[in-house]
Design a protein around this motif. Structure first.
Motif, short mmCIF file in Angstrom:
data_model
loop_
_atom_site.label_atom_id
_atom_site.label_comp_id
_atom_site.label_asym_id
_atom_site.label_seq_id
_atom_site.Cartn_x
_atom_site.Cartn_y
_atom_site.Cartn_z
N UNK A 1 42.13 62.40 33.21
CA UNK A 1 43.54 62.83 33.31
C UNK A 1 44.08 62.49 34.70
N UNK A 2 44.07 61.22 35.01
CA UNK A 2 44.42 60.73 36.34
C UNK A 2 45.72 61.32 36.85
N UNK A 3 45.68 61.82 38.07
CA UNK A 3 46.89 62.27 38.77
C UNK A 3 46.71 61.98 40.25
N UNK A 4 47.70 62.28 41.06
CA UNK A 4 47.67 61.88 42.47
C UNK A 4 46.54 62.55 43.24
N UNK A 5 46.24 63.80 42.95
CA UNK A 5 45.17 64.49 43.68
C UNK A 5 43.80 63.92 43.33
N UNK A 6 43.58 63.60 42.06
CA UNK A 6 42.32 62.97 41.65
C UNK A 6 42.22 61.58 42.25
N UNK A 7 43.33 60.86 42.23
CA UNK A 7 43.34 59.49 42.76
C UNK A 7 42.96 59.43 44.22
N UNK A 8 43.39 60.39 45.01
CA UNK A 8 43.13 60.37 46.44
C UNK A 8 41.66 60.60 46.78
N UNK A 9 40.89 61.07 45.81
CA UNK A 9 39.46 61.29 46.04
C UNK A 9 38.65 60.02 45.77
N UNK A 10 39.32 58.98 45.29
CA UNK A 10 38.63 57.78 44.85
C UNK A 10 39.05 56.54 45.62
N UNK A 11 38.11 55.63 45.76
CA UNK A 11 38.41 54.27 46.20
C UNK A 11 38.27 53.40 44.95
N UNK A 12 39.36 52.76 44.55
CA UNK A 12 39.37 52.00 43.30
C UNK A 12 39.67 50.54 43.57
N UNK A 13 38.83 49.68 43.00
CA UNK A 13 39.11 48.25 43.06
C UNK A 13 39.11 47.70 41.63
N UNK A 14 39.88 46.63 41.45
CA UNK A 14 39.85 45.92 40.18
C UNK A 14 39.91 44.43 40.47
N UNK A 15 39.66 43.66 39.44
CA UNK A 15 39.58 42.21 39.58
C UNK A 15 40.49 41.54 38.57
N UNK A 16 40.97 40.36 38.92
CA UNK A 16 41.79 39.58 37.99
C UNK A 16 41.50 38.10 38.18
N UNK A 17 41.98 37.29 37.27
CA UNK A 17 41.84 35.85 37.39
C UNK A 17 41.14 35.19 36.23
N UNK A 18 40.46 35.98 35.37
CA UNK A 18 39.81 35.41 34.19
C UNK A 18 40.73 35.65 32.99
N UNK A 19 40.98 34.61 32.24
CA UNK A 19 41.83 34.72 31.06
C UNK A 19 41.08 34.24 29.83
N UNK A 20 41.43 34.82 28.71
CA UNK A 20 40.80 34.40 27.46
C UNK A 20 41.63 33.31 26.79
N UNK A 21 40.93 32.33 26.27
CA UNK A 21 41.57 31.25 25.54
C UNK A 21 40.56 30.65 24.59
N UNK A 22 40.73 29.41 24.22
CA UNK A 22 39.79 28.76 23.31
C UNK A 22 38.39 28.75 23.90
N UNK A 23 38.31 28.50 25.21
CA UNK A 23 37.01 28.50 25.89
C UNK A 23 36.97 29.50 27.03
N UNK A 24 38.08 30.15 27.30
CA UNK A 24 38.19 30.99 28.49
C UNK A 24 38.56 30.13 29.68
N UNK A 25 39.36 30.66 30.60
CA UNK A 25 39.74 29.88 31.77
C UNK A 25 40.15 30.81 32.90
#
Length: 309
Positions: free
Chosen positions: A66-90
């Motif tokens: 139940x993400x909220x601002x107080x819970x969020x401040x207790x965490x260091x969060x990273x995410x990644x992007x750049x991979x896309x799905x296609x016929x072979x992925x790219x």
């Protein structure tokens, strides 16, 4: 839980990172328990990617707590992007895709910002100036605090860094007792052996020289998702024998020792866990507290099938 500072940032983070590649297979209650257990074990760093579960894992994570601002401040969060799905992925490091990806990530995680955004795998069609424009916009808007990469070699990082106004502070790479290209060639320099082949382009040394924090993914895997080596006595009999011996000495599990082997390295490498098992999570977290001797570290490396010249 031992912590470290990601150099170039104000982030004080646990040496263990919880990765959430597979949590969409869990119920919300099971996912919440996994997250809470991680926090109780001293873990404050949580890793995601927009392709995990097609985005469902990020959404599942936020809903479970139940993400909220107080819970969020207790965490260091990273995410990644750049991979896309296609016929072979790219791969896609275009400005448009990076910006669209981050907006989707933030929406699914129910947060206004990421502490770290990583580019997931190198895009041969990357235009560094275009990436720089995207990073500038994300940083200036407050959507992303810091930036890094995953699975990049030194020249790829240099090429990108030349255009960026923000320093790359993290590189997430594959590393485990049964997958050691990061260190093999450095130990077998100028020798006519398989280990002397430089498959890692001195990435470990480059990151240490440039204050880039390394994160080890698949810490229990052999090869590229060839299965876990811990407990695989058929393929890794000697390694498991030594793991058991050292584990018995410290009264911990072999899993704990496998993590401790990574965290023993002076590069201050973080370990990214992908487990959905609470017990294995706790065993792994204990590895960050245990410091192997130099002799034990080398014995384990040798038992994994590596020659020590």
């Amino acid at each position: 839980m031992k912590r470290l500072n990601i150099k170039g940032t104000d982030l004080n983070v646990s040496k263990i990172i919880m990765g959430y590649m597979r949590i969409d297979s869990l119920s919300l209650k099971e996912t919440e328990r996994l997250i809470r257990t991680a926090q109780e074990s001293g873990i404050n760093f949580f890793d995601h990617a927009d392709i995990y579960g097609g985005g469902k894992c990020e959404e599942h994570f936020a809903n479970a707590i139940s993400m909220n601002s107080s819970i969020r401040e207790e965490m260091v969060i990273q995410s990644k992007c750049g991979i896309r799905k296609g016929a072979t992925g790219y791969y896609d490091f275009s400005k448009e895709h990076i910006l669209t990806s981050v907006d989707g990530i933030l929406k699914r995680l129910q947060t206004d910002y990421l502490d770290l955004l990583l580019l997931h795998r190198p895009d041969p069609l990357m235009e560094p100036d275009e990436v720089a424009e995207a990073f500038d916009q994300l940083h200036e808007s407050g959507k992303v605090r810091y930036f890094g990469v995953s699975n990049h070699n030194p020249m790829q990082m240099d090429l990108l860094q030349k255009s960026l106004n923000q320093k790359l502070v993290v590189n997430q790479v594959q590393f485990s007792l049964a997958h050691t290209p990061l260190i093999d060639s450095g130990m077998s320099l100028n020798m006519n052996t398989n280990n002397a082949i430089d498959r890692a382009s001195s990435t470990l040394e480059y990151c240490r020289l440039n204050d880039i924090t390394l994160q080890a993914w698949s810490p229990f895997q052999s090869g590229f998702f060839d299965g876990p080596f811990v407990g695989d006595t058929k393929k890794y009999p000697e390694l498991n024998q030594v793991l058991e011996k050292v584990a018995t000495k410290y009264q911990v599990s072999p899993t704990t020792i496998a993590v401790a082997w990574i965290t023993r390295h002076p590069a201050n490498i973080q370990v990214v866990l992908g487990t959905t098992n609470v017990g294995r999570l706790q065993e792994s977290a204990a590895g960050a507290e245990l410091e192997l001797t130099r002799e034990e570290w080398y014995e384990l490396y040798s038992a994994a099938g590596n020659m020590i010249p």
